[in-house]
Design an enzyme around this catalytic site. Structure first.
Site, PDB file in Angstrom:
ATOM      1  N   CYS B  76      27.642  43.533  41.015  1.00  0.00           N
ATOM      2  CA  CYS B  76      28.351  44.521  41.977  1.00  0.00           C
ATOM      3  C   CYS B  76      29.540  45.446  41.193  1.00  0.00           C
ATOM      4  O   CYS B  76      30.168  46.356  41.983  1.00  0.00           O
ATOM      5  CB  CYS B  76      29.411  43.471  42.636  1.00  0.00           C
ATOM      6  SG  CYS B  76      28.845  41.910  43.508  1.00  0.00           S
ATOM      7  N   ASP B  78      32.393  44.771  39.289  1.00  0.00           N
ATOM      8  CA  ASP B  78      33.519  43.985  38.859  1.00  0.00           C
ATOM      9  C   ASP B  78      33.409  42.546  38.616  1.00  0.00           C
ATOM     10  O   ASP B  78      32.890  41.759  39.547  1.00  0.00           O
ATOM     11  CB  ASP B  78      34.591  44.354  40.139  1.00  0.00           C
ATOM     12  CG  ASP B  78      34.776  45.611  40.296  1.00  0.00           C
ATOM     13  OD1 ASP B  78      35.276  46.194  39.275  1.00  0.00           O
ATOM     14  OD2 ASP B  78      34.603  46.305  41.246  1.00  0.00           O
ATOM     15  N   CYS B 150      38.944  48.294  43.995  1.00  0.00           N
ATOM     16  CA  CYS B 150      38.926  47.834  42.534  1.00  0.00           C
ATOM     17  C   CYS B 150      40.107  46.653  42.335  1.00  0.00           C
ATOM     18  O   CYS B 150      40.056  45.840  41.675  1.00  0.00           O
ATOM     19  CB  CYS B 150      38.896  48.859  41.814  1.00  0.00           C
ATOM     20  SG  CYS B 150      37.973  50.010  41.791  1.00  0.00           S
TER      21      CYS B 150
END
Lengths: 410, 240
Positions: B76, B78, B150
């Protein structure tokens, strides 16, 4: 700080010679080519002269060269214009493209598919980014009207066999458009040699101005406009002509094409040296794209266990400008569709890094990058809880392949 | 901290101008006017000088911690891992170390989180459990809209680490299911995250996904997310 710009596939600067050629058409020769007075006549002459120059450079007839507002617009005109013209003539509704096209092609096709009743085949590519010619031929159906495939890929640099594809298209009486935006600087854009029916080029990738595109349309090709108005460009693209831009584009294309063989040789050497040194200095990296059949100015590697955007931000501090196919550098949440189409896992695409060279790129600059990059990679890998090796990735690719095969059998 | 105060003072001097600027954002929702970098000065600071990241992951290096949490996946884009040291007497977080795979703002938001929970003698675990992505965003001086997702992993990694501390210290009754339900199994995104996104103005699935990253990898959860959006919009805004 010295800037090392290695993002020429994103855009180039305007060559001084090009800027100089454009200069008179902003303030002095500002007329509208459609006007019935000397000012308009001078503008029309500049336009005619530029069109003739482009036709000579791409080896076409003068009345086959159409100017637009960008590469994206040319592509939209080629894809939608041909599709609609064919549909109106009752000629069929099937278009063949690939999974690694620029968004201008992909999203134009998707729109035709969603809203105008077209069927689209998105051809897969192999691990180098090449389409399979047999698969292409097999995909052609009686209702196929258009094949649109890019000449050279903007992200991974893979060069398709355009002349071969054109032969297949001709054999089956299907029109063929190629997006040649990345090719104008280093590859031949001679339309007779390539055998294409339509070809897109633009100014901003060949040291010309932004905001100018060109579409070559072979005489007799069915196509209708997507922009309507005053009937400029033979009615195919209305809107007052951007004379300065068009003059600049013609000049830029001519210079690039005259120098391209020499420049390609120089850049191939630099590219191969840079790739070799990257692999020597940084462990666990992969080359995206084809090792040989690739644009001389393109280097695209995936650095495992780190994310592309973080690398770009660190490189930026050294004045080094590159780009990445990671999700964080795109407008959606998925990483590069091009890198993914070559069959690598998502984590590899997130770590992709693209360096694209240009006329100012030299070995000294590359040496500086080769010195700056390894410590950055080390630092970010230190921060990362992900510890991938090439072996992990190979295993993952095998697993995906096995899964795909089992799905096919099932 | 001193730095942050300085910035807020500056913005106080010309408050009218700042709020006005919001109406002149470009169509892509990103404005770079008045910025000398891609992110806020605080994000830049934490990206280039990350605080509290862990380099020694050997067994002896990890011995001092009594809780760890891992969230996200490399696919993904992250991954975040936290290690915490909680003082069992005071229940304060004495240490919070981390590693992050992700872009600049992901790295900066983990670094900021580690500072937030350990500053001023350490945050109590009960307080730390309440940290939201919005708290982290605020301290970072904001992130561009398309980067907000994020910052949403940090609070989840922290809760996972605190739960791990509860488990390690035998306080099983304190391990929080939190009344929250994990909707996206890959990223650990809960119904509460979706509710927050709706409260912040996200109306469609795409808008919620932009804020939370929900369903990017766990495609199976998409129908449930759509239902939840519908539910929360009715609950909070009385709209369908």
């Amino acid at each position: 700080m010295k800037e090392i710009y290695l993002d020429f596939a994103a855009t180039t600067f305007v060559r001084p010679e090009v800027k100089e050629a454009m200069e008179p058409y902003f303030t002095r020769e500002f007329g509208n080519p459609g006007s019935m007075h000397s000012s308009g006549l001078h503008a029309k002459q500049a336009l005619d002269y530029a069109r003739e120059k482009v036709a000579k450079t791409i080896n076409s007839r003068i009345d086959e060269v159409y100017f637009t507002g960008s590469g994206t617009e040319s592509i939209n005109l080629a894809v939608k214009g041909v599709a609609r013209a064919c549909k109106r003539a009752g000629k069929g509704n099937h278009i063949i493209t690939s999974r690694i096209e620029h968004h201008a092609v992909m999203d134009s096709c998707k729109d035709l598919e969603k809203n105008e009743g077209f069927r689209i085949t998105y051809l897969p590519v192999d691990k180098f980014g090449l389409i399979n010619l047999e698969e292409l031929e097999k995909a052609i159906a009686p209702e196929t009207i258009l094949i649109t495939l890019m000449y050279a890929n903007n992200e991974i640099g893979t060069i398709q066999q355009i002349a071969e594809i054109a032969k297949i298209a001709k054999k089956h009486n299907v029109l063929f458009h190629t997006d040649a935006c990345q090719a104008g600087y280093e590859l031949s854009v001679n339309v007779q040699e390539l055998g294409v029916d339509l070809m897109t080029l633009n100014g901003s990738k060949i040291y010309g101005p932004k905001g100018v595109g060109m579409l070559f349309v072979k005489k007799g090709t069915p196509i209708v406009p997507i922009i309507h108005g005053g009937g400029q460009e033979g009615g195919l693209r209305s809107g007052t002509e951007n004379i300065a831009g068009i003059v600049g584009f013609a000049k830029a294309l001519e210079i690039c094409q005259n120098a391209r063989e020499k420049e390609a040789k120089r850049l191939t050497k630099l590219r191969d040296y840079f790739i070799k040194e990257l692999f020597k200095r940084i462990p666990d990296i992969m080359l995206n794209g084809h090792p040989v059949q690739r644009l001389p100015n393109n280097v695209n590697v995936s650095i495992l266990s780190i994310e592309g955007e973080a690398v770009l931000l660190k490189l930026n501090e050294f004045g080094i400008y590159a780009s990445s196919g990671s999700a964080c550098t795109s407008h959606d949440l998925e990483p590069s569709h091009v890198v993914l189409a070559t069959g690598v896992p998502f984590e590899v695409a997130h770590g992709s890094l693209r360096f694209t060279f240009g006329i100012t790129t030299n070995k000294k600059q590359l040496e500086f990058v080769l010195k700056a990059l390894p410590p950055i990679v080390k630092e970010l890998r230190n921060l990362s809880p992900v510890k991938l090796t090439l072996k992990d990735i190979e295993r993952e690719i095998e697993k995906q392949k096995a899964l795909a095969a089992s799905v096919k059998v099932g | 901290m001193g730095k942050k105060k300085k910035i807020s003072k500056k913005s106080k001097a010309k408050p009218a101008k700042k709020s006005k600027a919001l109406h002149f954002q470009s169509p892509d929702g990103i404005t770079t006017l008045g910025q000398d970098w891609f992110y806020s000065p605080t994000v830049k600071e934490h990206f280039f000088k990350p605080r509290n990241f862990l380099t020694n992951t050997s067994k002896t290096g990890l011995k001092q911690f009594n809780g760890t949490g891992l969230i996200g996946s490399a696919a993904c884009g992250d991954v975040m891992r936290l290690w915490i040291k909680v003082d069992p007497q005071t229940e304060k977080l004495k240490e919070c170390k981390w590693q992050t795979f992700g872009c600049g703002s992901a790295i900066a938001s983990t670094s900021m989180l580690s500072v937030m929970v350990t500053e001023n003698g350490g945050m109590k675990v009960e307080e730390a459990l309440k940290i939201t992505p919005q708290d982290i965003l605020k301290r970072l001086g904001g992130l561009p809209a398309r980067k907000i997702h994020c910052s949403v992993l940090g609070d989840k990694a922290l809760r996972a680490a605190i739960n791990d501390y509860f488990r390690q210290s035998g306080q099983l009754e304190r391990v929080r299911g939190e009344g929250k339900k994990v909707i996206d199994k890959v990223l650990g995104i809960t119904d509460e995250d979706i509710e927050h996104a709706v409260l912040e103005g996200a109306k469609t699935f795409e808008e919620v996904q932009h804020k939370t990253k929900v369903g990017v990898h766990d495609k199976a959860c998409v129908p449930e997310v759509m239902q939840l959006i519908h539910y929360y919009r009715r609950k909070h805004f009385n709209e369908d």
